[in-house]
Write a protein that holds these residues in place. Structure first.
Motif, PDB file in Angstrom:
ATOM      1  N   GLU A 160       0.729 -23.707  21.844  1.00  0.00           N
ATOM      2  CA  GLU A 160       1.601 -24.849  21.537  1.00  0.00           C
ATOM      3  C   GLU A 160       0.807 -25.994  20.918  1.00  0.00           C
ATOM      4  OE1 GLU A 160       4.718 -25.895  24.420  1.00  0.00           O
ATOM      5  OE2 GLU A 160       3.869 -24.393  25.746  1.00  0.00           O
ATOM      6  N   GLN A 161      -0.277 -25.684  20.255  1.00  0.00           N
ATOM      7  CA  GLN A 161      -1.157 -26.737  19.741  1.00  0.00           C
ATOM      8  C   GLN A 161      -0.717 -27.280  18.387  1.00  0.00           C
ATOM      9  OE1 GLN A 161      -4.974 -24.733  20.072  1.00  0.00           O
ATOM     10  NE2 GLN A 161      -5.406 -25.848  21.960  1.00  0.00           N
ATOM     11  N   ASN A 162       0.269 -26.644  17.797  1.00  0.00           N
ATOM     12  CA  ASN A 162       0.713 -27.086  16.470  1.00  0.00           C
ATOM     13  C   ASN A 162       2.211 -26.817  16.355  1.00  0.00           C
ATOM     14  OD1 ASN A 162       0.320 -28.106  13.851  1.00  0.00           O
ATOM     15  ND2 ASN A 162       0.103 -26.054  12.992  1.00  0.00           N
ATOM     16  N   TYR A 163       2.968 -27.470  17.264  1.00  0.00           N
ATOM     17  CA  TYR A 163       4.397 -27.173  17.355  1.00  0.00           C
ATOM     18  C   TYR A 163       5.221 -28.274  16.674  1.00  0.00           C
ATOM     19  CZ  TYR A 163       8.939 -25.830  19.113  1.00  0.00           C
ATOM     20  OH  TYR A 163      10.258 -25.444  19.192  1.00  0.00           O
ATOM     21  N   THR A 164       6.139 -27.857  15.809  1.00  0.00           N
ATOM     22  CA  THR A 164       6.953 -28.810  15.059  1.00  0.00           C
ATOM     23  C   THR A 164       8.306 -29.011  15.731  1.00  0.00           C
ATOM     24  OG1 THR A 164       5.885 -28.170  12.995  1.00  0.00           O
ATOM     25  CG2 THR A 164       7.991 -29.322  12.816  1.00  0.00           C
ATOM     26  N   THR A 165       8.648 -30.292  15.991  1.00  0.00           N
ATOM     27  CA  THR A 165       9.936 -30.668  16.583  1.00  0.00           C
ATOM     28  C   THR A 165      10.711 -31.495  15.557  1.00  0.00           C
ATOM     29  OG1 THR A 165       9.293 -32.832  17.458  1.00  0.00           O
ATOM     30  CG2 THR A 165       8.669 -30.894  18.762  1.00  0.00           C
ATOM     31  N   ASP A 166      11.844 -32.027  15.983  1.00  0.00           N
ATOM     32  CA  ASP A 166      12.647 -32.838  15.062  1.00  0.00           C
ATOM     33  C   ASP A 166      12.019 -34.194  14.771  1.00  0.00           C
ATOM     34  OD1 ASP A 166      13.069 -33.741  17.625  1.00  0.00           O
ATOM     35  OD2 ASP A 166      15.209 -34.115  17.379  1.00  0.00           O
ATOM     36  N   THR A 167      10.949 -34.554  15.502  1.00  0.00           N
ATOM     37  CA  THR A 167      10.305 -35.853  15.257  1.00  0.00           C
ATOM     38  C   THR A 167       8.886 -35.723  14.716  1.00  0.00           C
ATOM     39  OG1 THR A 167       9.568 -35.990  17.564  1.00  0.00           O
ATOM     40  CG2 THR A 167      11.678 -37.024  17.031  1.00  0.00           C
ATOM     41  N   GLY A 168       8.405 -34.497  14.511  1.00  0.00           N
ATOM     42  CA  GLY A 168       7.061 -34.332  13.972  1.00  0.00           C
ATOM     43  C   GLY A 168       6.384 -33.085  14.522  1.00  0.00           C
ATOM     44  N   THR A 169       5.111 -32.903  14.159  1.00  0.00           N
ATOM     45  CA  THR A 169       4.317 -31.768  14.646  1.00  0.00           C
ATOM     46  C   THR A 169       3.304 -32.277  15.660  1.00  0.00           C
ATOM     47  OG1 THR A 169       4.603 -30.599  12.554  1.00  0.00           O
ATOM     48  CG2 THR A 169       2.781 -29.885  13.955  1.00  0.00           C
ATOM     49  N   TYR A 170       3.228 -31.602  16.804  1.00  0.00           N
ATOM     50  CA  TYR A 170       2.434 -32.115  17.925  1.00  0.00           C
ATOM     51  C   TYR A 170       1.562 -31.022  18.530  1.00  0.00           C
ATOM     52  CZ  TYR A 170       5.980 -35.809  17.760  1.00  0.00           C
ATOM     53  OH  TYR A 170       6.826 -36.813  17.357  1.00  0.00           O
ATOM     54  N   ASN A 171       0.470 -31.475  19.166  1.00  0.00           N
ATOM     55  CA  ASN A 171      -0.369 -30.617  19.979  1.00  0.00           C
ATOM     56  C   ASN A 171       0.082 -30.803  21.431  1.00  0.00           C
ATOM     57  OD1 ASN A 171      -2.369 -29.454  21.580  1.00  0.00           O
ATOM     58  ND2 ASN A 171      -4.019 -30.001  20.161  1.00  0.00           N
TER      59      ASN A 171
END
Length: 242
Positions: free
Chosen positions: A185-196
């Motif tokens: 889950e170190q490079n997961y994209t959501t509706d508000t951006g990509t997060y670690n």
């Protein structure tokens, strides 16, 4: 094959009219095997209620734990959400966040406590959530420590606004969390951006522990998906209900 006893589940659908949200909100209530109205039960409140039941298979897990693992019976309440406005309700920067958290504490909790024999001490209520559902669960506990003391956090979306609010707290000794995050889950994209998400959960864990919270924390192979969280739910429930 799943034991047929685990599949005999009592799940009641409820709806409340929320003044805070200005709409109906739907709930799913799981009642344990041998349910008896004269007995009081611990209660697990799940954000993303529909997904916890459908994809997390939480009712089947609960039956198995109660029937075969010696866990005392408990009630589960799944609070459904409209996924198109989920971020607005679950994130502290969302424009429906205050309305949703007020609905939860001022309308949903009293409704359940009036209708079902659930225990009312903070230690007998467990909040459970995945991703932003874990985030809003933490914020509910921060806002209302008189109501909540235990949180199941499945890959919590602890974005910067949440971490800032957490950093403002001073004493969280009454709070207890079961946290898990997937190493994929170190490079997961959501509706508000990509997060670690691994980094976000490490930061949240550190802030929580610095303020005295009891944190049971795991990083395991897994993605930001119910296929991962479903496998971890039994251990999370056992952690607080054994």
């Amino acid at each position: 094959m799943t034991d047929s006893r685990y599949l005999k589940r009592t799940i009641i659908k409820e709806e409340i009219e929320s003044e805070f949200l200005g709409e109906k909100r739907y709930l799913r209530v799981y009642l344990p095997p041998g349910y008896n109205e004269i007995i009081s039960y611990p209660v697990v409140y799940c954000q993303d209620g529909e997904e916890f039941f459908n994809f997390g298979r939480i009712a089947t897990h609960a039956n198995q734990l109660i029937l075969d693992e010696g866990i005392d019976p408990f009630i589960i309440v799944g609070v459904e959400v409209n996924t198109t406005i989920r971020t607005e309700e679950y994130a502290p920067f969302g424009n429906r966040f205050e309305a949703y958290t007020s609905c939860f504490t001022e309308e949903i909790i009293p409704f359940i406590e009036q209708k079902y024999p659930v225990r009312r001490e903070p230690g007998e209520r467990i909040l459970a959530g995945d991703s932003l559902g874990a985030t809003v669960s933490l914020h509910l506990a921060l806002k209302r420590p008189d109501l909540f003391a235990k949180i199941i956090s499945l890959s919590g979306a602890y974005y910067e606004p949440s971490l800032k609010l957490l950093a403002q707290e001073t004493d969280l000794a009454a709070l207890s969390l079961f946290m898990i995050v997937g190493l994929q889950e170190q490079n997961y994209t959501t509706d508000t951006g990509t997060y670690n998400f691994v980094e976000l959960n490490r930061k949240a864990k550190a802030l929580l522990e610095e303020r005295g919270a009891k944190v049971t924390y795991f990083e395991k192979d897994g993605k930001h998906l119910w296929g991962f969280w479903q496998q971890e739910l039994p251990d999370a429930l056992i952690h607080f209900l054994k």
